[in-house]
Structures are given as C-alpha cells and as structure tokens.
Design an enzyme around this catalytic site. Structure first.
Site, PDB file in Angstrom:
ATOM      1  CE  LYS A   1      33.134  29.228  28.560  1.00 32.50           C
ATOM      2  NZ  LYS A   1      32.068  28.683  27.678  1.00 32.50           N
TER       3      LYS A   1
ATOM      4  CG  ASP B   1      36.281  29.379  25.219  1.00 33.24           C
ATOM      5  OD1 ASP B   1      35.963  30.083  24.241  1.00 33.24           O
ATOM      6  OD2 ASP B   1      35.645  28.363  25.567  1.00 33.24           O
TER       7      ASP B   1
END
Length: 402
Positions: free
Chosen positions: A99, A226
C-alpha cells in the site's frame, strides 16, 4: 519430477572439481514446492547433484550403463498427496499487495504510547506471492522464502497470523508456506502487514470460512496496526492507530501510474516517531484532504505526510532523494511524497524514474518499481495484475530487492 541420477558401472570416473562445485551450488539452490496461479501440483524447481559413472570394457566397443534414480523430495510429495486425499482444498496461491499512504496526518499522542493518525491508504499493484499447502504436521508451520534476512519463525507476521487464526477458531491445520518476496522491507509500504492479512484469509479458506471478513479484520489488529486495512476493498480512510478502517470508493482513477524509489537504507518506524514533534505537524483537516483528492485528484498540496520531517532527520539522504526527484521531474509527477514512515519515495503521475537514478553511482542499488492503484472484489482476495505477473529485469526498469 526433478531427481538426481547416478549412472553406475564397474568403473567410476569422478567429475572434475569445477563440475562438482557447479553441481554443489545447484544442489543448494532454493526449492519451491508450489506452482503459480493456484495450481494443485507441486513444482520442484530444484536441481540436485548429478554424478555420472561410466564404464566400458576394453575389448567391447559399446558401453553399458545402469541408471538408478534417487529423489530426495519423494517423501515430501507422498505426504502432500496423503493430505490431498483428505482435504477438499490443499494448496492455494495468493497475491499479497502492498500500500501507499496518499496522505498521512498524525493528530495526537495517546496515553498508551501510540499515536492517532488519519490517512488515506490505498493498495497498489506491487506485491508478494504467498503459496500455501496443508502440512501433515500437527505442531508447526514451515515457512520458506526467496530472499535472505526474512525471519522464518514466529517473529514473521505470516506465522503470527496463522497462530492467531488457530487460537481464535480452534483450527488444527498447519501449513507449508513459501513467500516469494518482491516488496522491500523497511519501506513504509506495509508488505509484512499485507502478508499477515493474506495468511489470515488463506487460513480461513482452508477451514471452510469459519470466520467472517469482519472478524478477520478485527482479529488482525492484534498483529499490527496496518493489517486491518488490507481487509478493506483497497481504498480506506484509516484512523486510530490505523486499525479503524472506513472503506471508501477509490477517490482516484485506478490506472494512474506511479514510480516507487526506495534506497537500501530503511527507516526504523520507532526512530521516526521518536523524532516526531506534534507542534510541527500540519494543521490541515485530514477530511479536507480526502475531499480535495476525491474532487480534484492527487496534487502536491494534498500529499501531506507528517512523518517526512522526522524521517528526514533519521535518514538525511532521503530528504536529498525527494528533493532531487522533485527537481528532475519538470512536471512529470503530479506529486512526490514519502509513504508511511519511509523510506520509499513515491512519484504519482508517471511510471518512469528520473534519469539521475540510473546515472548517479549513489543510487545504483535503489529499489525501483512502477505500480498502479488496486482494489478487490467483495469476497475475493486481491488479484495480481497481468502486467506484473512476471518478474522484470533492470533493463525493463524494475530492480530486485535481493
């Protein structure tokens, strides 16, 4: 199936030293136990020692050979086949994408020592490949990888995720896992977090989906801040430590190209936060940033990362890299920013790196990759884009993490 061959006869002619060293090197090469694209067949991509012994009789013009085949992996394959007979799903290959943080605001320091953040997370097309196979073991998972320096025990987030799944569900399944690592570590790209989320998803598939996606997402926060994001559809506004995930429609076109530039040096997240001074962070409302991106697209003024200044203190060369990318771009990129806590610099708007990255000796060992934004379908895991399914060479622009 790969095997070693011994050609035997009455007289043995030993191979030369050079050929033996070459054979020895081949025998120590990595063994991949899986085929890509979810194939249910093992692929033994290994080469074993080959010793040939030839014999001939002085009075006989022809040579006689007897070939004995020995396969050191035969036992593993037999065990896997036994597992296959008892399980409807025994092998699975999944894409594990990373990401970028299009913006990252740090809003507060919490009493538990963590920081509150507000960030637009988006999955991108660069990722690892994780290959799972049911193991006959009832006590441990076995992890292998294509790169050095990656822990293979329960320090690895993949193993942590599988242990967590068994703890939450009571499952007794264990796995062989091979990690084909393409995402660099210490990059601010969430590669390890993605691996953990992918492992949870895989374990759930092998167990007939005992848990809902929502449960997997909630459990995953125990592994890392995350990890829950990767259970979004690919774009999310994340708050709290990052574990509060608000799934959103992609605010920008998925085909916007980008280039990722990561120096060999990594940024320690802990060190970056130690150098963070909240009184020097941006005061822009993160929801305003999200609205601007959704309305007008990505531009330099909205790609704010409050961790850039402390990261540049920890790694001053990273500041120089960003400055040089900006100076050399001449409008090539819509925005240049650092992802997460570093040390990856992202250029949005073009897949091509600036020429100085190739020309200057200082940057000869940086990691380079092009990428696009990526999402997933409901009840499906992320799929590797066809354009990135094969490995690329430096001549084709991408550079290895090894």
């Amino acid at each position: 199936m790969a095997s070693s061959h011994f050609l035997c006869s009455h007289h043995v002619f030993l191979p030369s030293y050079n050929s033996f060293k070459k054979s020895q090197s081949q025998s120590q090469s990595h063994i991949s136990l899986f085929k890509p694209n979810g194939s249910s067949s093992f692929h033994l991509n290994s080469q074993f020692k080959r010793v040939r012994a030839m014999a001939s009789e002085s009075n006989t013009p022809t040579r006689r050979q007897v070939e004995v085949v020995y396969n050191p992996e035969e036992r593993i394959n037999k065990l896997a086949d036994e597992v296959d007979k008892e399980a409807p799903l025994s092998r699975l290959t999944l894409f594990s994408p990373c990401k970028v943080n299009v913006f990252l605001r740090i809003t507060n320091k919490r009493e538990d020592g963590f920081h509150d953040l507000a960030s637009l997370f988006h999955v991108i097309s660069l990722g690892d490949i994780l290959k799972f196979s049911l193991s006959p073991s009832k006590t441990k998972d076995s992890l292998s990888t294509n790169v050095s320096g990656v822990p293979l025990d329960d320090r690895n987030l993949i193993i942590k995720a599988l242990n967590l799944y068994r703890k939450k569900t009571g499952s007794e399944k264990f796995f062989w896992i091979h990690l084909d690592k393409k995402v660099p570590t210490g990059a601010g790209l969430g590669g390890g977090s993605s691996n953990a989320a992918t492992a949870l998803w895989a374990a759930n598939q092998f167990n007939g989906c005992l848990a809902t996606e929502k449960e997997l997402q909630e459990w995953s926060s125990e592994i890392g801040s995350d990890v829950p994001f990767f259970f979004s559809q690919g774009a999310a506004y994340c708050t709290g430590r990052g574990e509060v995930v608000q799934n959103i429609l992609p605010p920008v076109p998925l085909d916007i190209p980008m280039v990722l530039i990561k120096p060999q040096q990594a940024c320690s997240t802990a060190e970056v936060y130690k150098h963070l001074r909240l009184d020097q962070t941006s005061k822009v409302d993160p929801l305003t940033l999200l609205e601007k991106i959704s309305t007008n697209g990505i531009s330099q003024d909205v790609c704010i990362n409050d961790l850039e200044p402390p990261a540049f203190e920890v790694l001053p060369s990273l500041r120089r890299l960003k400055q040089r990318v900006n100076a050399a771009s001449r409008g090539q990129y819509d925005a240049v920013f650092m992802s997460g806590s570093g040390s990856t610099i992202v250029g949005i708007g073009s897949p091509d790196p600036p020429q100085f990255v190739y020309d200057d000796e200082e940057y000869h060992d940086v990691f380079l990759s092009e990428a696009n934004f990526l999402t997933r379908e409901v009840n499906q895991w992320y799929r590797e884009p066809a354009s990135t399914s094969s490995s690329t060479s430096p001549a084709n622009f991408s550079r290895s993490i090894e």
